[in-house]
Design an enzyme around this catalytic site. Structure first.
Site, PDB file in Angstrom:
ATOM      1  N   ILE A  60       0.761  -1.566  -0.150  1.00 38.74           N
ATOM      2  CA  ILE A  60      -0.164   0.064  -0.093  1.00 38.74           C
ATOM      3  C   ILE A  60       0.590   0.829  -0.474  1.00 38.74           C
ATOM      4  CG2 ILE A  60      -0.702   0.325   2.420  1.00 38.74           C
ATOM      5  CD1 ILE A  60      -2.886   0.256   0.196  1.00 38.74           C
TER       6      ILE A  60
ATOM      7  N   LYS B  69      -6.360   2.641   6.885  1.00 33.39           N
ATOM      8  CA  LYS B  69      -7.145   2.518   7.561  1.00 33.39           C
ATOM      9  C   LYS B  69      -7.310   0.326   7.301  1.00 33.39           C
ATOM     10  CE  LYS B  69      -8.451  -0.540   3.762  1.00 33.39           C
ATOM     11  NZ  LYS B  69      -9.075  -1.682   4.507  1.00 33.39           N
TER      12      LYS B  69
END
Length: 306
Positions: free
Chosen positions: A14, A89
Site C-alpha cells: 500500500i 485504515k
C-alpha cells in the site's frame, strides 16, 4: 512555507502503490525518512524501527502504513515525540486503542488523522449530496475480491486483529456510513472462519439505516470479475456506486467517469489538518466491524492456504 518533513512507516504494497506517489505529488510534504523491516525507498534515509527514525531524523509528522495490529504503539510513540500522525485504515484493532490515541493527541497538541481512503473516491461526495433529501428504502453492499490477488501471502490478515475480509470490507462500511442519511446499526451477522484461522474469509451483515434494511455481503474468495459496489434504493430511484466508489450512476443519468485521486486527497487533507492542528478521527466504520464481531454467528470452514 517549508514542507512538512514526513516519516513513512511500513514500506509494503500500500505504501509503494499509493502513499509514495501521493507524497511525491504534494509539494507540502517532503519524505525525510522511512522505517520498515522489509522495505526501503531509494535515496531516503531508512531505519528498521520507528524509535530509531524519530531519534535521528528531523521530522514533523508520521504516516503509518503498517498492518493494524501493533499500530497503536507505533502511533503513540510518534505522538509522544510531538509528531503529527496519519493512520492507514483501519486505524487500530480496537475502539479503545483509537480512543486512547485521540486522547494522547489532544494532550500533545498534535494532529491525528484516521484515514478512510474509499471516502475520497470520486463518486462518494456527490452520492452523499444526492441522498440528503431522499428516503432510503433499501441498501445492498457487495464487496467481493480475491485475497490471493490483492493480499498475496499476507498471513496476518487472517490472524487475530487482522480483520480478515473486513480489511477491505471496512472500506464499504466507511462509504455507507458517510453517504447514508441515518446512523447504521448492526442487527445480525455471519462469519465464515477457515479452520486454524482467527479472522473471517467471508461474512454477511444485516444492518438498519433508519427503517431501511442494509445488507452487506463480503467475500475474500471471489474469482473472475471483482465486485466493490453499493446500491441504494430510494423514493427517487436507485443510486449505484461501483469500483469501490469511483463510479457513480444516478437514476436516469449516465455513469460518471472515475478518477484515481483518493490518496492525493488524503494527503491534502492531512496537510490542512496539520496547519490547524486538528484531529479527524471517525470511528463509525470500526464500530460497525466491532459490533459484527460481537454478535456474529461464526462458522468454521475448510482450511485456507495462500
Amino acid at each position: 512555507m517549508q514542507p512538512v518533513r514526513l516519516g513513512l512507516v511500513g514500506i509494503g504494497k500500500i505504501a509503494v502503490d499509493q502513499h509514495l506517489p501521493a507524497i511525491a505529488a504534494n509539494a507540502g510534504f517532503r519524505l525525510a525518512a522511512t522505517a520498515s523491516r522489509h522495505g526501503q525507498v531509494e535515496g531516503v534515509d531508512a531505519y528498521a524501527h520507528i524509535a530509531d527514525m524519530i531519534a535521528v531524523a528531523r521530522l514533523d509528522a508520521i504516516s503509518l502504513c503498517t498492518p493494524p495490529a501493533g499500530r497503536h504503539a507505533l502511533a503513540l510513540t510518534a505522538i509522544e515525540a510531538g509528531l503529527h500522525v496519519m493512520l492507514e485504515k483501519p486505524p487500530a484493532v480496537t475502539l479503545s486503542q483509537v480512543e486512547a490515541l485521540v486522547g494522547a493527541a489532544r494532550t500533545a497538541g498534535v494532529t491525528l488523522f484516521a484515514t478512510w481512503h474509499s471516502r475520497e473516491a470520486a463518486g462518494v461526495a456527490p452520492a452523499r449530496a444526492w441522498l440528503l433529501d431522499k428516503r432510503v428504502e433499501a441498501v445492498r453492499i457487495h464487496w467481493r475480491e480475491d485475497i490471493r490477488r490483492w493480499h498475496p501471502g499476507q498471513e496476518w490478515i487472517l490472524g487475530p486483529g487482522g480483520f480478515g475480509v473486513f480489511d477491505p470490507g471496512i472500506n464499504a462500511l466507511s462509504i455507507a456510513s458517510e453517504i447514508l442519511p441515518h446512523q447504521l446499526v448492526v442487527e445480525s451477522a455471519t462469519m465464515d472462519v477457515p479452520q486454524g484461522r482467527a479472522s473471517p474469509i467471508a461474512a454477511t451483515l444485516t444492518m438498519r439505516c433508519g427503517l431501511a434494511e442494509v445488507r452487506g455481503e463480503f467475500d475474500f474468495l471471489q474469482t473472475g470479475p471483482q465486485d466493490w459496489s453499493i446500491e441504494v434504493d430510494t423514493d427517487a430511484g436507485t443510486l449505484r456506486l461501483g469500483m469501490g466508489g469511483a463510479l457513480l450512476q444516478l437514476p436516469g443519468e449516465a455513469e460518471r467517469p472515475a478518477d484515481d485521486q483518493e490518496y492525493p486527497r488524503l494527503y491534502e487533507r492531512f496537510a490542512n489538518l496539520i496547519a490547524r492542528r486538528e484531529i479527524d478521527v471517525d470511528m463509525r466504520p470500526l464500530q460497525l466491524v466491532a459490533d459484527a464481531f460481537l454478535i456474529a454467528e461464526r462458522r468454521v470452514t475448510d482450511p485456507f492456504i495462500f
